[in-house]
Design a protein around this motif. Structure first.
Motif, PDB file in Angstrom:
ATOM      1  N   LEU A 174       0.817  -1.211   0.000  1.00 37.08           N
ATOM      2  CA  LEU A 174       0.000   0.000   0.000  1.00 37.08           C
ATOM      3  C   LEU A 174       0.852   1.264   0.000  1.00 37.08           C
ATOM      4  O   LEU A 174       0.483   2.266  -0.623  1.00 37.08           O
ATOM      5  CB  LEU A 174      -0.923   0.006   1.223  1.00 37.08           C
ATOM      6  CG  LEU A 174      -2.205  -0.812   1.112  1.00 37.08           C
ATOM      7  CD1 LEU A 174      -2.905  -0.881   2.452  1.00 37.08           C
ATOM      8  CD2 LEU A 174      -3.127  -0.198   0.072  1.00 37.08           C
ATOM      9  N   ARG A 175       1.968   1.226   0.696  1.00 38.15           N
ATOM     10  CA  ARG A 175       2.814   2.424   0.773  1.00 38.15           C
ATOM     11  C   ARG A 175       3.279   2.857  -0.615  1.00 38.15           C
ATOM     12  O   ARG A 175       3.140   4.024  -1.001  1.00 38.15           O
ATOM     13  CB  ARG A 175       4.016   2.150   1.688  1.00 38.15           C
ATOM     14  CG  ARG A 175       3.649   2.061   3.158  1.00 38.15           C
ATOM     15  CD  ARG A 175       4.692   1.314   3.990  1.00 38.15           C
ATOM     16  NE  ARG A 175       6.045   1.805   3.837  1.00 38.15           N
ATOM     17  CZ  ARG A 175       6.776   2.373   4.816  1.00 38.15           C
ATOM     18  NH1 ARG A 175       6.245   2.541   6.015  1.00 38.15           N
ATOM     19  NH2 ARG A 175       8.005   2.752   4.604  1.00 38.15           N
ATOM     20  N   VAL A 235      -3.489   7.076 -17.067  1.00 38.52           N
ATOM     21  CA  VAL A 235      -2.445   6.623 -16.138  1.00 38.52           C
ATOM     22  C   VAL A 235      -2.901   6.820 -14.691  1.00 38.52           C
ATOM     23  O   VAL A 235      -2.686   5.957 -13.829  1.00 38.52           O
ATOM     24  CB  VAL A 235      -1.124   7.367 -16.408  1.00 38.52           C
ATOM     25  CG1 VAL A 235      -0.068   6.975 -15.380  1.00 38.52           C
ATOM     26  CG2 VAL A 235      -0.620   7.071 -17.814  1.00 38.52           C
ATOM     27  N   VAL A 236      -3.552   7.948 -14.419  1.00 36.97           N
ATOM     28  CA  VAL A 236      -4.091   8.189 -13.077  1.00 36.97           C
ATOM     29  C   VAL A 236      -5.128   7.122 -12.723  1.00 36.97           C
ATOM     30  O   VAL A 236      -5.144   6.591 -11.606  1.00 36.97           O
ATOM     31  CB  VAL A 236      -4.711   9.598 -12.988  1.00 36.97           C
ATOM     32  CG1 VAL A 236      -5.538   9.746 -11.712  1.00 36.97           C
ATOM     33  CG2 VAL A 236      -3.621  10.659 -13.024  1.00 36.97           C
ATOM     34  N   LEU A 237      -5.999   6.796 -13.673  1.00 39.41           N
ATOM     35  CA  LEU A 237      -7.013   5.771 -13.428  1.00 39.41           C
ATOM     36  C   LEU A 237      -6.364   4.443 -13.061  1.00 39.41           C
ATOM     37  O   LEU A 237      -6.788   3.769 -12.108  1.00 39.41           O
ATOM     38  CB  LEU A 237      -7.901   5.610 -14.661  1.00 39.41           C
ATOM     39  CG  LEU A 237      -8.970   4.513 -14.587  1.00 39.41           C
ATOM     40  CD1 LEU A 237      -9.940   4.775 -13.440  1.00 39.41           C
ATOM     41  CD2 LEU A 237      -9.717   4.401 -15.917  1.00 39.41           C
ATOM     42  N   VAL A 238      -5.328   4.065 -13.784  1.00 42.05           N
ATOM     43  CA  VAL A 238      -4.638   2.804 -13.495  1.00 42.05           C
ATOM     44  C   VAL A 238      -3.986   2.857 -12.113  1.00 42.05           C
ATOM     45  O   VAL A 238      -4.073   1.900 -11.326  1.00 42.05           O
ATOM     46  CB  VAL A 238      -3.584   2.508 -14.585  1.00 42.05           C
ATOM     47  CG1 VAL A 238      -2.701   1.333 -14.176  1.00 42.05           C
ATOM     48  CG2 VAL A 238      -4.267   2.219 -15.918  1.00 42.05           C
ATOM     49  N   ALA A 239      -3.346   3.976 -11.792  1.00 46.06           N
ATOM     50  CA  ALA A 239      -2.654   4.095 -10.505  1.00 46.06           C
ATOM     51  C   ALA A 239      -3.628   4.033  -9.336  1.00 46.06           C
ATOM     52  O   ALA A 239      -3.373   3.360  -8.326  1.00 46.06           O
ATOM     53  CB  ALA A 239      -1.857   5.400 -10.462  1.00 46.06           C
ATOM     54  N   VAL A 240      -4.763   4.718  -9.462  1.00 45.51           N
ATOM     55  CA  VAL A 240      -5.735   4.721  -8.368  1.00 45.51           C
ATOM     56  C   VAL A 240      -6.456   3.371  -8.287  1.00 45.51           C
ATOM     57  O   VAL A 240      -6.765   2.889  -7.189  1.00 45.51           O
ATOM     58  CB  VAL A 240      -6.725   5.886  -8.539  1.00 45.51           C
ATOM     59  CG1 VAL A 240      -7.838   5.815  -7.504  1.00 45.51           C
ATOM     60  CG2 VAL A 240      -5.990   7.221  -8.413  1.00 45.51           C
ATOM     61  N   ALA A 241      -6.722   2.747  -9.438  1.00 36.74           N
ATOM     62  CA  ALA A 241      -7.327   1.410  -9.419  1.00 36.74           C
ATOM     63  C   ALA A 241      -6.386   0.410  -8.750  1.00 36.74           C
ATOM     64  O   ALA A 241      -6.831  -0.476  -8.001  1.00 36.74           O
ATOM     65  CB  ALA A 241      -7.655   0.966 -10.841  1.00 36.74           C
ATOM     66  N   ARG A 242      -5.103   0.548  -9.002  1.00 36.36           N
ATOM     67  CA  ARG A 242      -4.102  -0.316  -8.342  1.00 36.36           C
ATOM     68  C   ARG A 242      -4.130  -0.109  -6.830  1.00 36.36           C
ATOM     69  O   ARG A 242      -4.103  -1.076  -6.051  1.00 36.36           O
ATOM     70  CB  ARG A 242      -2.722   0.007  -8.912  1.00 36.36           C
ATOM     71  CG  ARG A 242      -1.550  -0.707  -8.246  1.00 36.36           C
ATOM     72  CD  ARG A 242      -0.287  -0.445  -9.050  1.00 36.36           C
ATOM     73  NE  ARG A 242       0.911  -0.945  -8.389  1.00 36.36           N
ATOM     74  CZ  ARG A 242       1.801  -0.187  -7.777  1.00 36.36           C
ATOM     75  NH1 ARG A 242       1.629   1.139  -7.733  1.00 36.36           N
ATOM     76  NH2 ARG A 242       2.869  -0.718  -7.216  1.00 36.36           N
ATOM     77  N   LEU A 243      -4.207   1.145  -6.407  1.00 37.35           N
ATOM     78  CA  LEU A 243      -4.304   1.430  -4.978  1.00 37.35           C
ATOM     79  C   LEU A 243      -5.588   0.844  -4.397  1.00 37.35           C
ATOM     80  O   LEU A 243      -5.585   0.264  -3.302  1.00 37.35           O
ATOM     81  CB  LEU A 243      -4.259   2.944  -4.755  1.00 37.35           C
ATOM     82  CG  LEU A 243      -4.509   3.446  -3.332  1.00 37.35           C
ATOM     83  CD1 LEU A 243      -3.456   2.909  -2.375  1.00 37.35           C
ATOM     84  CD2 LEU A 243      -4.532   4.973  -3.304  1.00 37.35           C
ATOM     85  N   PHE A 244      -6.686   0.965  -5.132  1.00 40.97           N
ATOM     86  CA  PHE A 244      -7.973   0.442  -4.681  1.00 40.97           C
ATOM     87  C   PHE A 244      -7.916  -1.074  -4.487  1.00 40.97           C
ATOM     88  O   PHE A 244      -8.368  -1.607  -3.457  1.00 40.97           O
ATOM     89  CB  PHE A 244      -9.049   0.813  -5.703  1.00 40.97           C
ATOM     90  CG  PHE A 244     -10.359   0.112  -5.508  1.00 40.97           C
ATOM     91  CD1 PHE A 244     -11.226   0.492  -4.491  1.00 40.97           C
ATOM     92  CD2 PHE A 244     -10.734  -0.930  -6.343  1.00 40.97           C
ATOM     93  CE1 PHE A 244     -12.438  -0.163  -4.308  1.00 40.97           C
ATOM     94  CE2 PHE A 244     -11.941  -1.585  -6.170  1.00 40.97           C
ATOM     95  CZ  PHE A 244     -12.795  -1.203  -5.148  1.00 40.97           C
ATOM     96  N   LEU A 245      -7.349  -1.783  -5.456  1.00 42.34           N
ATOM     97  CA  LEU A 245      -7.280  -3.242  -5.361  1.00 42.34           C
ATOM     98  C   LEU A 245      -6.400  -3.679  -4.192  1.00 42.34           C
ATOM     99  O   LEU A 245      -6.736  -4.611  -3.457  1.00 42.34           O
ATOM    100  CB  LEU A 245      -6.752  -3.821  -6.675  1.00 42.34           C
ATOM    101  CG  LEU A 245      -7.696  -3.694  -7.877  1.00 42.34           C
ATOM    102  CD1 LEU A 245      -7.011  -4.184  -9.146  1.00 42.34           C
ATOM    103  CD2 LEU A 245      -8.988  -4.462  -7.633  1.00 42.34           C
ATOM    104  N   ARG A 246      -5.289  -3.001  -4.004  1.00 42.22           N
ATOM    105  CA  ARG A 246      -4.404  -3.372  -2.898  1.00 42.22           C
ATOM    106  C   ARG A 246      -5.037  -3.047  -1.549  1.00 42.22           C
ATOM    107  O   ARG A 246      -4.858  -3.785  -0.578  1.00 42.22           O
ATOM    108  CB  ARG A 246      -3.060  -2.669  -3.055  1.00 42.22           C
ATOM    109  CG  ARG A 246      -2.308  -3.131  -4.289  1.00 42.22           C
ATOM    110  CD  ARG A 246      -0.854  -2.764  -4.268  1.00 42.22           C
ATOM    111  NE  ARG A 246      -0.170  -3.338  -5.423  1.00 42.22           N
ATOM    112  CZ  ARG A 246       1.137  -3.387  -5.568  1.00 42.22           C
ATOM    113  NH1 ARG A 246       1.920  -2.893  -4.620  1.00 42.22           N
ATOM    114  NH2 ARG A 246       1.683  -3.926  -6.639  1.00 42.22           N
TER     115      ARG A 246
END
Length: 331
Positions: A174-175, A235-246
């Motif tokens: 998450l960090r 790119v922002v969508l991918v980064a935030v979706a990655r944060l959401f999944l984690r």
């Protein structure tokens, strides 16, 4: 003797530990909220083309309070809102300096005050030099930086920060995901600021395609910047979706709720970007697009601060082989 010294050390630590100051924490949260409102008001100035409606600075037509008509309403209103945020920041800095035991937090408060003063000077320079693009972009980016500083001040005075961290390991990464999302969003806002201040908001007039294609002909700098901003949104969508999944896999509601809200904001932001183009930069979606971008940055930054405060670094997966003892042979 050692037991007595240990007791003295413990009592000293407890006495020096920072205490939760409800009033100062709420004041810091209010300052951060006022900053987000100020960013919205600043977006209104650009969206309505009112940046030079008041041609002088620091006064407005030589007055403290000019007639609030036409573009003056937006430009002078922005100055008034900025003055309120500046005053709140001054109070917060002095309050923190007088009551905060942590040197780092005191320095952060003074940094916030320095940033808001610099922001005011940049705002004046944009008027005096007739909206030069570098100064206008710096003004926009410093606003986001100041917003992040005040969020850090608010979080560092919260109960969650002051409570002892649980010490849980960051097994889900998450960090890194939160920090990466915050950096990516900041860079996207930088590109957006360049796009707004070079007048490239409609350089590509259709959506979701670009001149009817997936890849537009790069015929000018405005087209390139505009398309880069669209790519940055993905790119922002991918980064935030990655944060959401984690965050969901981690199972901690403190992260899951924030990440869910951020993902919703990003989807809303994409819709606002589309509306900005399709309505040929109508004031409401264009200004909301600016403010929502700042809210996404603030949320990602808060997620990063929270993860670095509450979670330990992910343990190394490397396995160190233990030395194998050789049997002792007797000669």
């Amino acid at each position: 003797m050692s037991g007595r010294s240990g007791a003295v050390s413990t009592s000293t630590t407890l006495r020096d530990a920072p205490r939760f100051d409800r009033g100062r924490h709420r004041f810091a949260v209010a300052t951060a909220s006022a900053t987000l409102v100020l960013i919205f008001v600043g977006g209104l100035v650009t969206s309505t083309g009112s940046g030079l409606s008041v041609p002088d600075w620091p006064l407005s037509y030589g007055m403290l309070m000019p007639p609030m008509v036409g573009g003056v309403f937006y430009e002078h209103g922005h100055r008034m809102a900025a003055s309120v945020v500046g005053f709140l920041t001054l109070v917060l800095a002095v309050w923190t300096a007088r009551s905060e035991s942590r040197p780092g937090v005191r320095r952060l408060a003074w940094a916030a005050l320095a940033a808001v003063v610099a922001q005011g000077v940049l705002g004046g320079l944009t008027v005096i030099f007739l909206l030069p693009t570098p100064v206008s972009v710096a003004h926009a980016c410093l606003a986001q930086t100041f917003f992040c500083i005040v969020i850090a001040l608010a979080y560092s005075t919260s109960r969650e920060w002051l409570a002892a961290p649980s010490g849980a390991a960051d097994v889900r990464g998450l960090r890194g995901a939160a920090l990466a999302a915050a950096v990516i969003v900041y860079l996207q806002l930088l590109i957006g600021a360049v796009m707004r201040h070079i007048g490239a908001g409609l350089a590509i007039p259709d959506f979701p395609l670009a001149f009817g294609r997936l890849l537009p002909p790069v015929s000018s700098v405005p087209v390139l910047v505009h398309f880069a901003h669209r790519v940055g949104g993905l790119v922002v969508l991918v980064a935030v979706a990655r944060l959401f999944l984690r965050a969901r896999r981690a199972g901690d509601p403190r992260f899951a709720r924030l990440a869910s809200a951020l993902l919703g904001l990003v989807l809303f932001q994409i819709a606002l970007g589309a509306a900005t183009v399709l309505t040929t930069k109508a004031v409401t979606p264009t200004t909301l697009h600016v403010a929502t971008g700042a809210a996404i940055l603030g949320g990602c930054w808060l997620a990063a601060l929270r993860s670095f405060r509450l979670l330990r670094p992910r343990p190394s997966t490397a396995v160190v082989a233990a030395p194998v003892a050789r049997p002792v042979t007797q000669s």
